[in-house]
Design an enzyme around this catalytic site. Structure first.
Site, PDB file in Angstrom:
ATOM      1  CG  ASN A 214      -0.192  -0.058   2.528  1.00 59.23           C
ATOM      2  OD1 ASN A 214       0.519   0.894   2.831  1.00 59.23           O
ATOM      3  ND2 ASN A 214      -0.291  -1.149   3.257  1.00 59.23           N
ATOM      4  CG  ASP A 283      -6.843  -5.441   6.671  1.00 57.73           C
ATOM      5  OD1 ASP A 283      -7.429  -4.443   6.216  1.00 57.73           O
ATOM      6  OD2 ASP A 283      -6.324  -5.482   7.809  1.00 57.73           O
ATOM      7  CG  PHE A 327      -2.730   5.356  13.454  1.00 61.42           C
ATOM      8  CD1 PHE A 327      -1.884   5.113  14.521  1.00 61.42           C
ATOM      9  CD2 PHE A 327      -2.646   6.592  12.812  1.00 61.42           C
ATOM     10  CE1 PHE A 327      -0.972   6.067  14.955  1.00 61.42           C
ATOM     11  CE2 PHE A 327      -1.720   7.552  13.223  1.00 61.42           C
ATOM     12  CZ  PHE A 327      -0.892   7.289  14.306  1.00 61.42           C
ATOM     13  CE  LYS A 341     -10.279  -0.225  12.293  1.00 62.42           C
ATOM     14  NZ  LYS A 341      -9.823   0.573  11.139  1.00 62.42           N
ATOM     15  CE  LYS A 345      -9.216  -3.173  14.948  1.00 62.50           C
ATOM     16  NZ  LYS A 345      -8.642  -4.342  14.243  1.00 62.50           N
TER      17      LYS A 345
HETATM   18  O1  PMT Z   1       3.015   6.060   6.590  1.00 60.53           O
HETATM   19  P1  PMT Z   1       2.468   7.386   6.156  1.00 60.53           P
HETATM   20  O2  PMT Z   1       2.646   7.627   4.689  1.00 60.53           O
HETATM   21  O3  PMT Z   1       2.950   8.518   6.993  1.00 60.53           O
HETATM   22  O4  PMT Z   1       0.850   7.313   6.336  1.00 60.53           O
HETATM   23  C1  PMT Z   1       0.407   7.234   7.663  1.00 60.53           C
HETATM   24  C2  PMT Z   1      -0.779   6.238   7.769  1.00 60.53           C
HETATM   25  C3  PMT Z   1      -1.933   6.782   6.956  1.00 60.53           C
HETATM   26  C4  PMT Z   1      -0.357   4.896   7.270  1.00 60.53           C
HETATM   27  C5  PMT Z   1      -1.148   6.167   9.260  1.00 60.53           C
HETATM   28  O5  PMT Z   1      -1.505   7.458   9.717  1.00 60.53           O
HETATM   29  C6  PMT Z   1      -2.286   5.207   9.470  1.00 60.53           C
HETATM   30  O6  PMT Z   1      -3.461   5.537   9.364  1.00 60.53           O
HETATM   31  N1  PMT Z   1      -1.892   3.948   9.784  1.00 60.53           N
HETATM   32  C7  PMT Z   1      -2.879   2.860   9.926  1.00 60.53           C
HETATM   33  C8  PMT Z   1      -3.242   2.386   8.561  1.00 60.53           C
HETATM   34  C9  PMT Z   1      -4.131   1.169   8.680  1.00 60.53           C
HETATM   35  O7  PMT Z   1      -3.770   0.063   8.437  1.00 60.53           O
HETATM   36  O8  PMT Z   1      -5.316   1.558   9.186  1.00 60.53           O
HETATM   37  P2  PMT Z   1      -6.472   0.394   9.417  1.00 60.53           P
HETATM   38  O9  PMT Z   1      -7.693   1.153   9.787  1.00 60.53           O
HETATM   39  O10 PMT Z   1      -6.526  -0.548   8.248  1.00 60.53           O
HETATM   40  O11 PMT Z   1      -5.855  -0.442  10.677  1.00 60.53           O
HETATM   41  C10 PMT Z   1      -6.309  -0.161  11.973  1.00 60.53           C
HETATM   42  C11 PMT Z   1      -5.218  -0.459  12.974  1.00 60.53           C
HETATM   43  O12 PMT Z   1      -4.995  -1.867  13.046  1.00 60.53           O
HETATM   44  C12 PMT Z   1      -3.878   0.171  12.669  1.00 60.53           C
HETATM   45  O13 PMT Z   1      -3.309   0.588  13.906  1.00 60.53           O
HETATM   46  C13 PMT Z   1      -3.067  -0.982  12.094  1.00 60.53           C
HETATM   47  O14 PMT Z   1      -1.676  -0.850  12.414  1.00 60.53           O
HETATM   48  C14 PMT Z   1      -3.649  -2.177  12.802  1.00 60.53           C
HETATM   49  N2  PMT Z   1      -3.644  -3.413  12.034  1.00 60.53           N
HETATM   50  C15 PMT Z   1      -4.291  -3.493  10.846  1.00 60.53           C
HETATM   51  C16 PMT Z   1      -4.288  -4.694  10.164  1.00 60.53           C
HETATM   52  C17 PMT Z   1      -3.643  -5.832  10.734  1.00 60.53           C
HETATM   53  N3  PMT Z   1      -3.635  -7.010  10.102  1.00 60.53           N
HETATM   54  N4  PMT Z   1      -3.020  -5.719  11.928  1.00 60.53           N
HETATM   55  C18 PMT Z   1      -3.017  -4.527  12.586  1.00 60.53           C
HETATM   56  O15 PMT Z   1      -2.441  -4.412  13.653  1.00 60.53           O
END
Ligand code: PMT
Length: 405
Positions: A214, A283, A327, A341, A345
């Site tokens: 990504n 994911d 995040f 979340k 979580k």
């Molecule tokens: O890296 P940059 O270019 O500075 O951009 C920053 C960012 C946009 C990547 C950052 O600010 C951000 O939003 N990171 C989380 C991106 C993400 O995966 O969001 P999500 O809503 O899909 O995931 C939710 C949370 O679960 C996140 O804390 C992620 O780290 C975590 N996660 C997700 C999937 C997974 N399999 N395991 C996880 O732990």
């Protein structure tokens, strides 16, 4: 310097406001802060070094190379020692020239050389003619310095020595002093903490050449790691593949896939007191990556994807007394999903941000959903500013939360 006294370096640039640096020096010393003054050559045209030597009872550093070759050698390494001793670097007045040198890494005098050698917090109080202050070159340099997390004490408006009226006057001494005190306070507020941060994307292989990934650049996570280190924490950064230099003073563990990220996070989780998951973890992964490079066939290509482990949820189930921050990257309003979340979580804070404004950018605009039920909207700012605000609110949150078992 007494043992527990705060110690800063005050860099003085060559502007008419240099004389006000004497008042700033006195204000800082009245607050039990010891001050090492460094003057540029131009600054000495406005105020004599003797003024500051008398105020601080210290030798004023006025040049990189002084006197004989032995003195020159001693002086040439002096900037490293001075940089290492200081808890903060304050530059007031900061001229357009000094800001340009700092922003572009020039080091042709003691102050600009020391700036490059210094890894702690920097406070910059610009002062210059209005046209110079509004010039695009100065604005660009200012944004570069702000993006590094330096505290900029914006100039005031009013009558300038050059006869113009407008922005460019050195900020009031009280404002500069307050900024220095705040930085010194913040500098230690994570001492004793072990902060575990994840950053960047993961790469999920299709075959030895191709992968799913990504647009995460890692900037948000790296800014969080930098901010934590600057505030005295021990920092472990688990990073997906990015094009960023590891922040100074941070232990960086490089990984590629979500599985590897999960293993690295779990290996360091025990020691962590604060965990912040800024990484964009895939994911899904390809269920059966091809051992050889997939040949281009006539028809299409079907991939079978299977879910990756949700690392954040797993950590939420074993969080203990740690502060756990996730995040939420959303296309719409991030707050509802952030709140969801937070509960699902078992996090203490979820940082909600918009995918169209956060991936790859130098700035971010976030909303913090807190376990106390509050939501805090932060204005768009550099990712380093956002990182510092996240820690400010995390420390407040910890004070407000009953110790969880
Ligand atoms: O890296 P940059 O270019 O500075 O951009 C920053 C960012 C946009 C990547 C950052 O600010 C951000 O939003 N990171 C989380 C991106 C993400 O995966 O969001 P999500 O809503 O899909 O995931 C939710 C949370 O679960 C996140 O804390 C992620 O780290 C975590 N996660 C997700 C999937 C997974 N399999 N395991 C996880 O732990």
């Amino acid at each position: 310097m007494t043992v527990n006294r705060r110690h800063i370096v005050l860099g003085i640039g060559g502007g008419i406001a240099a004389y006000k640096a004497a008042e700033l020096t006195r204000a800082l010393m009245e607050r039990e802060i010891s001050v090492q003054v460094v003057m540029t050559r131009a600054a000495q045209e406005f105020v004599r070094p003797l003024t500051f030597a008398a105020l601080t009872a210290r030798k004023v550093i006025t040049s990189m190379f002084a006197g004989s070759s032995e003195d020159t050698l001693a002086s040439a390494v002096e900037h490293i020692r001075v940089a290492q001793e200081a808890e903060a670097l304050v530059v007031a007045p900061a001229t357009a020239d000094l800001m340009a040198k700092f922003a572009n890494g020039l080091a042709d005098d003691f102050l600009s050389t020391m700036y490059l050698a210094f890894t702690g917090p920097v406070v910059i109080a610009p002062a210059m003619n209005t046209n110079m202050w509004t010039h695009p070159a100065t604005r660009r340099n200012l944004e570069t310095l702000r993006g590094r997390g330096h505290v900029i004490v914006e100039p005031g408006e009013g009558f300038l020595a050059c006869g113009m009226v407008g922005p460019g006057r050195l900020a009031e001494i009280e404002r500069i002093t307050a900024a220095v005190l705040s930085v010194l306070e913040r500098r230690r507020d994570l001492a004793g903490e072990t902060v575990l941060v994840t950053a960047g994307p993961t790469e999920e292989p299709l075959d030895p050449v191709r992968f799913l990934s990504n647009r995460s650049s890692g900037k948000m996570g790296y800014a969080i790691a930098e901010a934590a280190a600057a505030r005295g924490a021990r920092v472990i950064l688990v990073s997906g593949p990015v094009h960023l230099c590891p922040p100074p003073g941070v232990t960086t563990v490089n990984v590629q896939t979500a599985e590897q990220m999960r293993a690295a996070v779990k290996a360091h989780f025990e020691d962590a007191t604060i965990v912040i998951k800024a990484a964009a973890v895939a994911d899904y992964r390809v269920a059966d990556p091809a051992p050889q490079k997939i040949k281009k066939g006539e028809g299409g290509l079907t991939l079978r994807l299977e879910p990756n482990p949700d690392i954040l949820s797993e950590l939420g189930r074993m969080k203990g007394n740690r502060l756990l921050v996730g995040f939420a990257a959303e296309t719409g309003d991030p707050l509802p999903e952030a709140r969801r979340k937070l509960e699902s979580k078992n996090c203490d804070m979820i940082v909600g941000n918009r995918v169209d404004r956060a991936f790859g950018s130098d700035d971010n605009e976030v909303v913090l959903a807190l376990r106390t039920g509050e939501a805090v909207e932060l204005p768009r700012a550099s990712k380093r500013e956002v990182a510092d605000r996240i820690f400010d609110h995390l420390l407040k949150l910890r004070a407000a939360l009953p110790a969880t078992k």
